[in-house]
Write a protein that holds these residues in place. Structure first.
Motif, PDB file in Angstrom:
ATOM      1  N   ALA A  34      42.153  31.176  37.499  1.00  0.00           N
ATOM      2  CA  ALA A  34      43.603  31.429  37.105  1.00  0.00           C
ATOM      3  C   ALA A  34      43.802  32.091  35.929  1.00  0.00           C
ATOM      4  O   ALA A  34      42.868  32.599  35.050  1.00  0.00           O
ATOM      5  N   PHE A  35      44.892  32.673  35.794  1.00  0.00           N
ATOM      6  CA  PHE A  35      45.180  33.464  34.697  1.00  0.00           C
ATOM      7  C   PHE A  35      46.326  33.003  33.856  1.00  0.00           C
ATOM      8  O   PHE A  35      47.066  32.043  34.422  1.00  0.00           O
ATOM      9  N   ARG A  37      46.186  31.174  31.314  1.00  0.00           N
ATOM     10  CA  ARG A  37      45.745  29.674  30.945  1.00  0.00           C
ATOM     11  C   ARG A  37      46.223  29.106  29.849  1.00  0.00           C
ATOM     12  O   ARG A  37      46.629  28.015  29.968  1.00  0.00           O
ATOM     13  N   SER A  38      46.745  30.015  28.873  1.00  0.00           N
ATOM     14  CA  SER A  38      47.365  29.349  27.506  1.00  0.00           C
ATOM     15  C   SER A  38      48.458  29.902  27.065  1.00  0.00           C
ATOM     16  O   SER A  38      49.307  29.228  26.587  1.00  0.00           O
ATOM     17  N   GLU A  67      52.387  29.951  34.028  1.00  0.00           N
ATOM     18  CA  GLU A  67      51.250  29.626  33.427  1.00  0.00           C
ATOM     19  C   GLU A  67      50.314  29.134  34.319  1.00  0.00           C
ATOM     20  O   GLU A  67      50.560  28.382  35.258  1.00  0.00           O
ATOM     21  N   ASN A  68      49.043  29.327  34.030  1.00  0.00           N
ATOM     22  CA  ASN A  68      47.974  28.711  34.643  1.00  0.00           C
ATOM     23  C   ASN A  68      48.112  29.149  36.081  1.00  0.00           C
ATOM     24  O   ASN A  68      48.024  28.202  37.094  1.00  0.00           O
ATOM     25  N   THR A  70      47.295  30.941  39.959  1.00  0.00           N
ATOM     26  CA  THR A  70      46.353  31.081  40.882  1.00  0.00           C
ATOM     27  C   THR A  70      46.493  32.474  41.291  1.00  0.00           C
ATOM     28  O   THR A  70      47.566  33.143  41.594  1.00  0.00           O
ATOM     29  N   GLN A 179      40.175  36.704  30.506  1.00  0.00           N
ATOM     30  CA  GLN A 179      39.859  35.403  30.758  1.00  0.00           C
ATOM     31  C   GLN A 179      38.851  35.081  31.754  1.00  0.00           C
ATOM     32  O   GLN A 179      39.024  34.039  32.464  1.00  0.00           O
ATOM     33  N   GLN A 181      35.714  33.747  33.368  1.00  0.00           N
ATOM     34  CA  GLN A 181      35.196  32.227  32.683  1.00  0.00           C
ATOM     35  C   GLN A 181      33.848  32.116  33.234  1.00  0.00           C
ATOM     36  O   GLN A 181      33.138  32.701  34.029  1.00  0.00           O
ATOM     37  N   GLN A 185      32.902  27.266  34.828  1.00  0.00           N
ATOM     38  CA  GLN A 185      34.240  27.054  35.187  1.00  0.00           C
ATOM     39  C   GLN A 185      34.522  27.737  36.341  1.00  0.00           C
ATOM     40  O   GLN A 185      36.014  28.211  36.671  1.00  0.00           O
TER      41      GLN A 185
END
Length: 216
Positions: A34-35, A37-38, A67-68, A70, A179, A181, A185
């Motif tokens: 995911a991108f 994320r924050s 946000e978050n 896919t 981002q 992971q 994750q």
């Protein structure tokens, strides 16, 4: 951006089933599940509906954030097709226009499946030429007059001062390289290889999930 193999080799997992994937699957697919994320990211800009921002005292397109998110997945061989000003547009089956698209396919041995951000927009299209019109934004940001901004853009780009135009849905594929992971994750097998998983295998050129073919 740096390539992953500048820090590790092309088969870094030490697990044959995972290292087998690296021939046709880019690292971004599994390691960027995911991108945004924050922090929210700009996912859509609708220029047909100007929006006034009171605190900044200026106008912009109507922007939709996510946000978050896919990613979407597509083949990419390193080349990108970019629609330029003055190019006659090509419409997708759903009527949208792709202005930036990764090149490649399952048959292209140089291509791998990559993760992308799919950014959408609503842009003006000159109806008699099927040309996208660039928007003159400097004054638009101040006065919000989108019709004037479109007319000025058409004049600057094409020498057309009174363009007939319509608003069209556009999309562009944008590479994702941030981002990343760690392994614990990253995606697991069942994120893709199950009913309703995140991969659309038919769009990617497969008749069905390739794991099922391997098992058969």
């Amino acid at each position: 951006p740096l390539d992953c193999t500048e820090c590790h080799d092309a088969e870094p997992h030490g697990v044959a089933a995972l290292d087998h994937h690296t021939a046709r699957i880019d690292c971004t697919v599994c390691h960027i599940p995911a991108f945004a994320r924050s922090d929210a990211t700009d996912m859509r800009r609708d220029w047909s509906t100007p929006k006034y921002h009171e605190e900044a005292d200026k106008y912009s397109a109507t922007i939709t954030f996510g946000e978050n998110v896919t990613p979407v997945y597509a083949w990419f061989n390193g080349d990108t097709r970019l629609m330029k000003m003055g190019d006659e547009v090509e419409r997708n089956d759903d009527g949208t226009i792709t202005i930036m698209a990764p090149q490649g396919s399952k048959k292209d041995k140089k291509a791998k499946i990559h993760a992308f951000k799919l950014h959408e927009g609503v842009l003006p299209l000159m109806t008699d030429k099927d040309w996208l019109i660039p928007i003159a934004v400097d004054e638009f940001f101040i006065d919000g007059d989108i019709e004037k901004a479109v007319a000025e853009g058409a004049a600057a780009a094409y020498g057309v001062h009174h363009p007939e135009y319509e608003w069209v849905e556009t999309r562009r594929y944008m590479g994702i390289y941030h981002q990343v992971q760690p392994a614990d994750q990253a995606l697991t097998c069942l994120d893709c290889h199950r009913e309703g998983g995140r991969m659309n295998w038919k769009e990617l050129g497969y008749k069905k999930d390739p794991l099922l073919d391997a098992m058969n």
